[in-house]
Motif scaffolding. Structure first.
Motif, short mmCIF file in Angstrom:
data_model
loop_
_atom_site.label_atom_id
_atom_site.label_comp_id
_atom_site.label_asym_id
_atom_site.label_seq_id
_atom_site.Cartn_x
_atom_site.Cartn_y
_atom_site.Cartn_z
N SER A 113 0.84 -1.20 0.00
CA SER A 113 0.00 0.00 0.00
C SER A 113 0.87 1.25 0.00
CB SER A 113 -0.91 0.00 1.24
OG SER A 113 -1.60 1.23 1.34
N GLN A 114 0.52 2.22 -0.84
CA GLN A 114 1.27 3.47 -0.91
C GLN A 114 0.74 4.52 0.06
OE1 GLN A 114 0.86 3.73 -5.36
NE2 GLN A 114 3.05 4.15 -5.27
N GLN A 115 -0.51 4.31 0.53
CA GLN A 115 -1.15 5.34 1.36
C GLN A 115 -1.00 5.10 2.85
OE1 GLN A 115 -1.99 7.78 -0.47
NE2 GLN A 115 -1.89 6.61 -2.38
N GLU A 116 -0.85 3.83 3.25
CA GLU A 116 -0.71 3.49 4.67
C GLU A 116 0.15 2.24 4.72
OE1 GLU A 116 -4.49 2.06 6.33
OE2 GLU A 116 -5.11 1.61 4.29
N VAL A 117 0.58 1.84 5.92
CA VAL A 117 1.36 0.62 6.00
C VAL A 117 0.37 -0.55 5.92
CG1 VAL A 117 3.05 -0.73 7.28
CG2 VAL A 117 3.12 1.77 7.38
N PHE A 146 -1.27 -0.72 11.59
CA PHE A 146 -1.59 0.26 12.62
C PHE A 146 -3.08 0.29 12.97
CE2 PHE A 146 2.56 1.94 11.05
CZ PHE A 146 3.26 1.72 12.24
N SER A 147 -3.88 -0.58 12.35
CA SER A 147 -5.29 -0.72 12.76
C SER A 147 -5.33 -1.57 14.03
CB SER A 147 -6.11 -1.42 11.67
OG SER A 147 -6.00 -0.74 10.45
N SER A 148 -6.32 -1.33 14.87
CA SER A 148 -6.33 -2.05 16.15
C SER A 148 -6.55 -3.56 15.94
CB SER A 148 -7.35 -1.46 17.11
OG SER A 148 -8.62 -1.52 16.54
N VAL A 149 -7.46 -3.94 15.04
CA VAL A 149 -7.67 -5.36 14.73
C VAL A 149 -7.68 -5.53 13.22
CG1 VAL A 149 -9.20 -7.36 14.98
CG2 VAL A 149 -9.05 -5.70 16.82
N LEU A 169 -7.90 -13.00 13.33
CA LEU A 169 -7.91 -11.62 13.82
C LEU A 169 -6.56 -11.36 14.47
CD1 LEU A 169 -11.47 -11.47 15.46
CD2 LEU A 169 -10.79 -10.70 13.18
N ALA A 170 -5.89 -10.29 14.02
CA ALA A 170 -4.56 -9.96 14.53
C ALA A 170 -4.63 -8.65 15.30
CB ALA A 170 -3.56 -9.85 13.38
N LYS A 171 -4.03 -8.67 16.50
CA LYS A 171 -4.05 -7.50 17.38
C LYS A 171 -2.64 -7.30 17.93
CE LYS A 171 -6.61 -7.15 21.36
NZ LYS A 171 -7.78 -7.60 22.16
N THR A 172 -2.11 -6.08 17.82
CA THR A 172 -0.74 -5.84 18.28
C THR A 172 -0.68 -5.86 19.80
OG1 THR A 172 -0.32 -4.54 16.32
CG2 THR A 172 1.22 -4.25 18.15
N ASN A 173 0.21 -6.70 20.30
CA ASN A 173 0.44 -6.79 21.74
C ASN A 173 1.61 -5.90 22.13
OD1 ASN A 173 2.08 -8.38 24.04
ND2 ASN A 173 -0.12 -8.71 24.31
N MET A 174 2.65 -5.90 21.28
CA MET A 174 3.84 -5.08 21.52
C MET A 174 4.47 -4.74 20.19
SD MET A 174 7.33 -4.77 21.73
CE MET A 174 7.98 -6.40 21.40
N PHE A 175 4.85 -3.46 20.03
CA PHE A 175 5.59 -3.08 18.83
C PHE A 175 6.68 -2.10 19.24
CE2 PHE A 175 6.06 -0.37 14.93
CZ PHE A 175 6.75 -1.31 14.19
#
Ligand SMILES: *[C@@H]1O[C@H](CO)[C@@H](O)[C@H](O)[C@H]1NC(C)=O
Ligand SMILES: *[C@@H]1O[C@H](CO)[C@@H](O)[C@H](O)[C@H]1NC(C)=O
Length: 193
Positions: A113-117, A146-149, A169-175
């Motif tokens: 994507s060129q507009q967002e990651v 960078f979306s929450s889910v 469903l993927a959710k960031t725990n730590m970045f």
């Protein structure tokens, strides 16, 4: 009169058999077809929920992700557009890397994507634990990190996950913004037999 009755009585089972064989023979002119029931045995389709943590390790002596390609313009792109990375990421029971290893996520992700990651994810979850040892689930989907889910389709599987379909469903725990290391919680809902 008696002759007519005899004719009607005896040939009818043979006529039925003839039609049955005719239909069976023309069922699939390209090969063989089996009723779905016999292909999957007596098993019923079930829904399984799998939860684990996906570790993308960029830093340190043993990274589990390597960048394998990029475009000349990738370094100018704020979304890393054109970057392609291969992964062999541990999947653990808990968010801690030292918790029980359940399998590995093997495949690649690409900045698409060129507009967002926004990543194109193409990976197999290769499980090593319990009854799922040796079975795999294949994921192919879009991951806007960078979306929450983020939701990604399960497109298939092997072993216990034959005929798999569903979603993850993927959710960031730590970045870690400095190193790029990430721990992501995955909840996979999968229909299989
Ligand atoms: C990247 O940006 C720099 C500075 O703006 C520019 O000089 C260079 O041509 C760009 N490179 C590519 C491959 O687009
Ligand atoms: C998983 O299967 C492999 C190969 O069959 C075997 O070597 C290994 O011990 C199994 N692991 C577990 C945790 O059962």
């Amino acid at each position: 009169m008696a002759t007519r009755i005899t004719l009607l009585k005896f040939p009818s089972p043979f006529i039925i058999l003839f039609f049955f064989l005719a239909f069976a023979a023309t069922d699939n002119p390209f090969g063989s077809s089996k009723p779905i029931r016999s292909a999957i045995g007596k098993h019923k389709e079930k829904l399984s929920h799998l939860r684990f943590f996906w570790h993308d390790i960029v830093s340190g002596p043993n990274p589990t992700v390597v960048q394998i390609a990029s475009a000349p313009s990738t370094r100018n792109s704020s979304t890393f557009f054109g970057s392609l990375s291969m992964i062999d990421d541990p999947l653990t029971e808990g968010p801690d890397l030292s918790s029980k290893l359940l399998g590995r996520a093997q495949g690649f992700y690409a900045s698409a994507s060129q507009q967002e990651v926004g990543l194109l994810m193409a990976m197999n979850f290769a499980f090593i634990e319990g009854k799922y040892n040796g079975s795999t689930i294949s994921i192919m989907g879009r991951n806007t990190v960078f979306s929450s889910v983020r939701e990604m389709p399960v497109i298939g599987g092997s072993g216990l996950f034959r005929f798999a379909r569903g979603y993850a469903l993927a959710k960031t725990n730590m970045f870690d913004l400095k190193t790029g290391d990430a721990i992501i919680e995955y909840n996979v809902f999968v229909m299989h037999y």
